[in-house]
Design an enzyme around this catalytic site. Structure first.
Site, PDB file in Angstrom:
ATOM      1  N   ASP A  96      -1.049  -0.358   7.099  1.00 16.14           N
ATOM      2  CA  ASP A  96      -2.106  -1.260   6.666  1.00 16.14           C
ATOM      3  C   ASP A  96      -1.519  -2.643   6.451  1.00 16.14           C
ATOM      4  OD1 ASP A  96      -4.737  -1.836   6.085  1.00 16.14           O
ATOM      5  OD2 ASP A  96      -4.554  -1.350   3.959  1.00 16.14           O
ATOM      6  N   GLU A 114     -12.284  -3.174   6.256  1.00 16.65           N
ATOM      7  CA  GLU A 114     -11.237  -3.493   7.225  1.00 16.65           C
ATOM      8  C   GLU A 114     -11.660  -3.101   8.636  1.00 16.65           C
ATOM      9  OE1 GLU A 114      -7.236  -2.421   6.315  1.00 16.65           O
ATOM     10  OE2 GLU A 114      -7.574  -2.343   4.138  1.00 16.65           O
ATOM     11  N   ASP A 121     -10.479   1.224   3.203  1.00 15.25           N
ATOM     12  CA  ASP A 121      -9.240   1.585   2.520  1.00 15.25           C
ATOM     13  C   ASP A 121      -9.542   1.713   1.023  1.00 15.25           C
ATOM     14  OD1 ASP A 121      -6.557   2.044   2.013  1.00 15.25           O
ATOM     15  OD2 ASP A 121      -6.089  -0.085   1.838  1.00 15.25           O
ATOM     16  N   ARG A 128      -7.684   0.553  -8.350  1.00 15.24           N
ATOM     17  CA  ARG A 128      -7.014  -0.678  -8.759  1.00 15.24           C
ATOM     18  C   ARG A 128      -6.143  -0.514  -9.999  1.00 15.24           C
ATOM     19  NH1 ARG A 128      -7.153  -3.382  -4.095  1.00 15.24           N
ATOM     20  NH2 ARG A 128      -9.274  -3.844  -3.405  1.00 15.24           N
ATOM     21  N   GLN A 160      -3.049   1.332  -8.901  1.00  9.64           N
ATOM     22  CA  GLN A 160      -2.279   0.420  -8.062  1.00  9.64           C
ATOM     23  C   GLN A 160      -1.536  -0.621  -8.903  1.00  9.64           C
ATOM     24  OE1 GLN A 160      -4.754  -1.682  -5.281  1.00  9.64           O
ATOM     25  NE2 GLN A 160      -3.064  -2.805  -4.345  1.00  9.64           N
ATOM     26  N   LYS A 215      -3.546   4.146  -3.298  1.00  9.58           N
ATOM     27  CA  LYS A 215      -4.101   3.995  -1.953  1.00  9.58           C
ATOM     28  C   LYS A 215      -4.113   5.301  -1.154  1.00  9.58           C
ATOM     29  CE  LYS A 215      -4.498  -0.637  -1.446  1.00  9.58           C
ATOM     30  NZ  LYS A 215      -5.651  -1.364  -0.896  1.00  9.58           N
ATOM     31  N   THR A 254      -8.656   7.277   3.098  1.00 15.68           N
ATOM     32  CA  THR A 254      -9.041   6.157   3.959  1.00 15.68           C
ATOM     33  C   THR A 254     -10.093   6.690   4.918  1.00 15.68           C
ATOM     34  OG1 THR A 254      -6.825   5.189   3.853  1.00 15.68           O
ATOM     35  CG2 THR A 254      -8.259   4.447   5.642  1.00 15.68           C
ATOM     36  N   GLU A 298     -12.922  -8.547  -5.735  1.00 14.26           N
ATOM     37  CA  GLU A 298     -13.289  -9.953  -5.569  1.00 14.26           C
ATOM     38  C   GLU A 298     -14.715 -10.218  -6.050  1.00 14.26           C
ATOM     39  OE1 GLU A 298     -11.706 -11.484  -1.495  1.00 14.26           O
ATOM     40  OE2 GLU A 298     -11.844  -9.296  -1.408  1.00 14.26           O
TER      41      GLU A 298
END
Length: 431
Positions: A136, A214, A246, A250, A253, A266, A270, A377
């Site tokens: 990735d 993605e 993906d 968070r 991570q 992660k 996927t 975001e």
């Protein structure tokens, strides 16, 4: 674009005659996974088509590969190379066109039509490729800048290497699943109180489950270990493209990624769309990507400006109550690195790329809030509610939420698209 004799092909279908994407299906009549293409609301069973006496004459490049569409993956077909993919796609387009030069094979052959032309709702989709390795990348410029600014401030949002090379990490191919597969909320180590010192992790289900919009790229032809793929040759090593989600935890991570990068945050899932859009089908939609102001190393210089695709992308979020909200619309043109550059960099040190390897673009976001390809975001780091239909809000995903990613390009009657990339969140399994 030439019209098709296939019934019920809407002008708005992503699977027009201009597309002809390849996938792996099974059906009630043949439960063994095998190859098909999509046209309108139908799947054309290529295994049944390959049994026609004229198959070798219609597909001369497959004369020595008559059983290739009976395989449970597309790897063997992909390995034949882009010239073969091009000829096979053109032959299928001719078979399905209103003015086909071989009407006796399918158009006027009621018996074969009834068995080989299957409504897509009656077939089960499978992973199209056997995926040996998954890498990735982080080529979505606006995502990289926004997330970097969120955690490091705008002056140091991008790491010093970002515009010099395509940054990437090695993912987990065993947890790549086809669209429609449920996604179980993962457990991991998380920090409940980020202000506490020293940091004290707790093992629990993620509280900040996210998505990443993605584009995925499948490798067709390999290179030998110890050799590299030139950026100007890399397009010929590409089989085709899929949509990719993906999924990202968070909070897991954030705690684990220093110093070696993403791991359990992660590797739990996927999702990819089931139909592989061949590289040739996307050629008419080439455009310029994000301008890179940094002088490139020679091995990354493509020598052309239109190196990415302008694919219209969207994300819908469906709540357990049945309300649907489009939370993102963006374009795949917002990449600062192209897939040929990613391949050239990936193989620079002699890493062997293999047929079926999957490369992810990294999260694709645009410059405006409406174009952000992740909840991280859209919620500004989990600080702001994302408004949904039904008077609901989200910052991250809840159990029962479903995410649908779509991508399409082209005009009505000649659209080229991927269908849907879908996943619904299930509650965490007990430990």
């Amino acid at each position: 674009m030439v019209s098709t004799w296939v019934p019920d092909v809407s002008p708005d279908t992503p699977f027009s005659l201009a597309n002809i994407p390849f996938g792996i299906i099974s059906s009630p009549a043949d439960p063994a996974p095998h190859a098909a293409i999509a046209i309108g609301v139908y799947a054309l069973d290529l295994k049944l088509l390959s049994a026609h006496p004229s198959f070798a004459d219609i597909f001369p490049v497959l004369r020595d590969h008559v059983g290739i569409f009976s395989k449970p993956t597309l790897n063997e077909f992909a390995a034949l190379g882009r010239l073969v993919h091009r000829e096979v796609r053109r032959a299928i387009q001719d078979l399905l066109s209103a003015e086909t030069s071989h009407p006796e094979v399918l158009k006027d052959n009621a018996a074969l039509r009834e068995t080989a032309l299957l409504h897509r709702r009656t077939v089960k989709m499978h992973l199209p490729m056997s995926i040996g390795d998954y890498t990735d990348f982080y080529a979505g410029f606006h995502h990289a800048y926004a997330v970097g600014a969120m955690f490091r401030g705008p002056q140091t949002a991008l790491q010093p290497n970002y515009t010099h090379l395509p940054v990437g990490y090695h993912g987990r191919s065993s947890s790549i699943v086809v669209s429609g597969t449920p996604i179980t909320r993962p457990h991991g180590q998380i920090i409940i109180d980020p202000t506490a010192e020293p940091k004290q992790p707790t093992t629990a289900p993620t509280r900040r489950l996210d998505i990443e919009l993605e584009l995925g790229c499948f490798i067709a032809t390999p290179n030998k270990m110890g050799t590299s793929i030139k950026v100007t040759d890399a397009d010929d090593h590409i089989f085709g493209y899929v949509l990719l989600n993906d999924w990202s935890a968070r909070d897991i991570q954030t705690w684990e990624y220093v110093p070696l990068g993403p791991f359990n945050g992660k590797n739990f899932a996927t999702t990819i769309s089931p139909w592989v859009v061949l590289a040739d089908a996307l050629e008419p939609f080439r455009t310029r990507g994000i301008d890179n102001w940094t002088p490139l190393q020679g091995y990354l210089n493509e020598g052309k400006e239109e190196s990415v695709f302008d694919i219209e992308l969207s994300i819908d979020l469906h709540t357990p109550q049945g309300d649907a909200t489009t939370i993102c619309t963006t374009s795949s043109k917002y990449l600062i690195w192209s897939f040929p550059q990613m391949i050239a960099h990936h193989s620079l040190g002699g890493c062997p790329m293999r047929t079926g390897d999957l490369l992810g673009s990294g999260t694709i976001s645009g410059p405006s809030m409406r174009e952000k390809g992740s909840l991280l975001e859209l919620s500004e780091g989990g600080k702001k509610d994302i408004m949904l239909y039904g008077m609901d809000v989200r910052r991250f995903l809840k159990d029962g939420d479903a995410v649908i990613i779509r991508g399409t390009c082209g005009s009505p009657g000649a659209r080229v698209g991927f269908g849907e990339c879908v996943g619904r969140i299930l509650g965490a399994a007990p430990l």
